[in-house]
Design a protein around this motif. Structure first.
Motif, short mmCIF file in Angstrom:
data_model
loop_
_atom_site.label_atom_id
_atom_site.label_comp_id
_atom_site.label_asym_id
_atom_site.label_seq_id
_atom_site.Cartn_x
_atom_site.Cartn_y
_atom_site.Cartn_z
N ASN A 44 0.81 -1.23 0.00
CA ASN A 44 0.00 0.00 0.00
C ASN A 44 0.84 1.27 0.00
O ASN A 44 0.44 2.28 -0.57
N ASN A 45 2.00 1.25 0.65
CA ASN A 45 2.85 2.43 0.68
C ASN A 45 4.00 2.33 -0.32
O ASN A 45 4.95 3.11 -0.27
N GLY A 46 3.90 1.38 -1.24
CA GLY A 46 4.95 1.19 -2.23
C GLY A 46 4.80 2.11 -3.42
O GLY A 46 3.83 2.88 -3.53
N ARG A 47 5.77 2.02 -4.32
CA ARG A 47 5.73 2.85 -5.53
C ARG A 47 6.05 2.04 -6.77
O ARG A 47 6.82 1.07 -6.72
N LEU A 48 5.44 2.47 -7.86
CA LEU A 48 5.62 1.85 -9.16
C LEU A 48 6.43 2.80 -10.05
O LEU A 48 6.10 3.99 -10.15
N VAL A 49 7.47 2.28 -10.67
CA VAL A 49 8.36 3.07 -11.52
C VAL A 49 8.28 2.53 -12.94
O VAL A 49 8.65 1.38 -13.20
N ILE A 50 7.80 3.37 -13.85
CA ILE A 50 7.58 2.95 -15.24
C ILE A 50 8.38 3.85 -16.18
O ILE A 50 8.24 5.08 -16.16
N ALA A 51 9.23 3.26 -17.01
CA ALA A 51 9.97 4.01 -18.03
C ALA A 51 9.51 3.56 -19.41
O ALA A 51 9.51 2.35 -19.70
N VAL A 52 9.11 4.51 -20.25
CA VAL A 52 8.64 4.20 -21.60
C VAL A 52 9.10 5.29 -22.57
O VAL A 52 9.33 6.44 -22.17
N PRO A 53 9.22 4.96 -23.86
CA PRO A 53 9.48 5.99 -24.87
C PRO A 53 8.30 6.96 -24.96
O PRO A 53 7.16 6.60 -24.65
N ASN A 54 8.61 8.16 -25.42
CA ASN A 54 7.60 9.23 -25.52
C ASN A 54 7.49 9.68 -26.97
O ASN A 54 8.37 10.38 -27.49
N ALA A 61 13.19 19.72 -25.20
CA ALA A 61 12.43 19.10 -24.11
C ALA A 61 12.57 19.86 -22.80
O ALA A 61 11.77 19.68 -21.89
N ARG A 62 13.59 20.70 -22.69
CA ARG A 62 13.73 21.49 -21.47
C ARG A 62 12.53 22.39 -21.25
O ARG A 62 12.15 22.68 -20.12
N LYS A 63 11.91 22.82 -22.35
CA LYS A 63 10.73 23.67 -22.25
C LYS A 63 9.44 22.85 -22.25
O LYS A 63 8.53 23.10 -21.47
N SER A 64 9.38 21.85 -23.13
CA SER A 64 8.13 21.10 -23.30
C SER A 64 7.96 19.97 -22.28
O SER A 64 6.84 19.55 -21.99
N GLY A 65 9.08 19.45 -21.77
CA GLY A 65 9.04 18.28 -20.91
C GLY A 65 8.96 16.97 -21.67
O GLY A 65 8.98 15.90 -21.06
N ASP A 66 8.89 17.05 -23.00
CA ASP A 66 8.74 15.84 -23.82
C ASP A 66 10.10 15.29 -24.24
O ASP A 66 10.54 15.40 -25.39
N PHE A 67 10.79 14.67 -23.29
CA PHE A 67 12.05 13.99 -23.59
C PHE A 67 11.77 12.69 -24.35
O PHE A 67 10.65 12.19 -24.34
N SER A 68 12.80 12.15 -24.96
CA SER A 68 12.65 10.96 -25.80
C SER A 68 12.07 9.78 -25.03
O SER A 68 11.27 9.01 -25.55
N SER A 69 12.47 9.64 -23.78
CA SER A 69 11.89 8.65 -22.88
C SER A 69 11.66 9.31 -21.53
O SER A 69 12.40 10.22 -21.14
N LEU A 70 10.65 8.84 -20.82
CA LEU A 70 10.30 9.42 -19.53
C LEU A 70 10.10 8.33 -18.49
O LEU A 70 9.66 7.22 -18.81
N ILE A 71 10.42 8.66 -17.25
CA ILE A 71 10.20 7.78 -16.11
C ILE A 71 9.04 8.34 -15.31
O ILE A 71 9.05 9.50 -14.87
N TYR A 72 8.01 7.52 -15.11
CA TYR A 72 6.81 7.92 -14.39
C TYR A 72 6.78 7.22 -13.02
O TYR A 72 6.96 6.00 -12.95
N ILE A 73 6.54 7.99 -11.97
CA ILE A 73 6.46 7.46 -10.63
C ILE A 73 4.99 7.47 -10.19
O ILE A 73 4.36 8.53 -10.17
N PHE A 74 4.49 6.30 -9.83
CA PHE A 74 3.08 6.17 -9.43
C PHE A 74 2.97 5.71 -7.98
O PHE A 74 3.76 4.87 -7.52
N ASP A 75 1.98 6.25 -7.29
CA ASP A 75 1.56 5.74 -5.98
C ASP A 75 0.36 4.82 -6.17
O ASP A 75 -0.50 5.08 -7.00
N LYS A 76 0.31 3.79 -5.34
CA LYS A 76 -0.83 2.89 -5.36
C LYS A 76 -2.02 3.56 -4.70
O LYS A 76 -1.91 4.19 -3.66
N ILE A 77 -3.17 3.47 -5.34
CA ILE A 77 -4.41 4.02 -4.76
C ILE A 77 -5.10 2.94 -3.92
O ILE A 77 -5.29 1.81 -4.38
#
Length: 298
Positions: free
Chosen positions: A191-201, A282-298
């Motif tokens: 419940n207090n863990g985190r999910l780390v997802i990296a994908v191309p953008n 991407a410094r302005k847009s935030g759209d880097f070639s790949s991104l790492i997304y950090i999620f909390d479990k609901i």
């Protein structure tokens, strides 16, 4: 002709891009966009009995550590840097010191490949578990870790709330049944863990520049193609997006591979140039070639 979305099953879809498997077979594929959940998906999608042949190449670098040449050397050198950065980033988002994992111990790397990230985390004191579809990758990873690396099916048989953190480094784009995957990730994470997802953008500059030759489309090995909105839709109701981090090195490697698909002999220098431009924009847009997304479990 509309094609049903493999995630939300909507038929409100449209053709997004025609392209080939430039990496291996030269077969024709198409990417569709779902107007409801915003997912991009590859069609036709090879089934479980057919997908394996699209990975059968000595040039498939994610499972090949000993390939000779400039690009493989760069890939493996950057991989070592990325492994350290990934570990530091996981510690940071879990609010633990970079020197080691102190208060969380159970780490699952889903789609661990040959196990380099897990081996590094193991050396830092983390109790690790890995799984991968590839028998060859599992064998190599098991030797590095000194413990079995298992199949996804074996992971799915584990009890609820097993892991403190689950990572998927460039794996979600390979997953056929996204709904099942998300449900399993939610079940397995504490419940207090985190999910780390990296994908191309695909909203990055290099994706827009190379179009159908963008190497990170990598059809049909990549069945799904994401940006921030679609990824949040995929995890809605199960996970909440907390943070996003860039993977700046990806712009260079992906651009170099894309230049090869274009048939340019000086793919290295041209790829470096496009990668620099992509990261700068991407410094302005935030759209880097790949991104790492950090999620909390609901």
């Amino acid at each position: 002709m509309s094609v049903k979305c493999p995630f939300c099953e909507s038929k409100n879809t449209r053709s997004f891009l025609h392209l080939k498997d430039y990496f291996l077979t030269q077969e024709d594929f198409e990417i569709y966009e779902c107007d409801d959940c915003k997912l991009l998906f590859t069609t036709p999608r090879p089934d479980a009995t057919a997908i394996g042949r699209y990975y059968k190449s000595e040039d498939y670098l994610s499972h090949n550590e000993h390939k000779k040449g400039l690009v493989p050397w760069i890939y493996n050198h950057v991989k070592k840097i990325n492994i350290k950065n990934k570990y530091k980033m996981v510690c940071k988002v879990l609010h633990h010191p970079k020197s080691g994992i102190q208060n969380f111990t159970e780490l699952l790397d889903f789609g661990c490949g040959v196990g380099d990230f897990l081996h590094y985390a193991q050396q830092k004191g983390c109790e690790v578990m890995g799984c991968d579809m590839s028998e060859d990758a599992r064998r190599i990873a098991s030797e590095k870790l000194g413990k079995p690396v298992v199949t996804p099916e074996e992971i799915f048989a584990l009890p609820h709330s097993t892991f403190d953190v689950i990572t998927m480094w460039h794996v979600l784009e390979h997953i056929d049944n996204l709904k099942f995957q998300v449900n399993q990730l939610h079940r397995l994470l504490k419940n207090n863990g985190r999910l780390v997802i990296a994908v191309p953008n695909y909203m990055s500059y290099d994706a827009q520049y190379y179009k159908d030759k963008w190497a990170a489309y990598d059809v049909p090995r990549h069945l799904n193609h994401f940006h921030k909105e679609s990824l949040q839709n995929i995890f809605a109701g199960k996970f909440q997006l907390k943070e996003i981090y860039p993977m700046k090195w990806d712009a260079f490697y992906i651009s170099m591979m894309s230049e090869k698909f274009l048939g340019h002999k000086n793919s290295f220098l041209r790829g470096i140039r496009t990668g620099l431009k992509s990261n700068r924009k991407a410094r302005k847009s935030g759209d880097f070639s790949s991104l790492i997304y950090i999620f909390d479990k609901i």
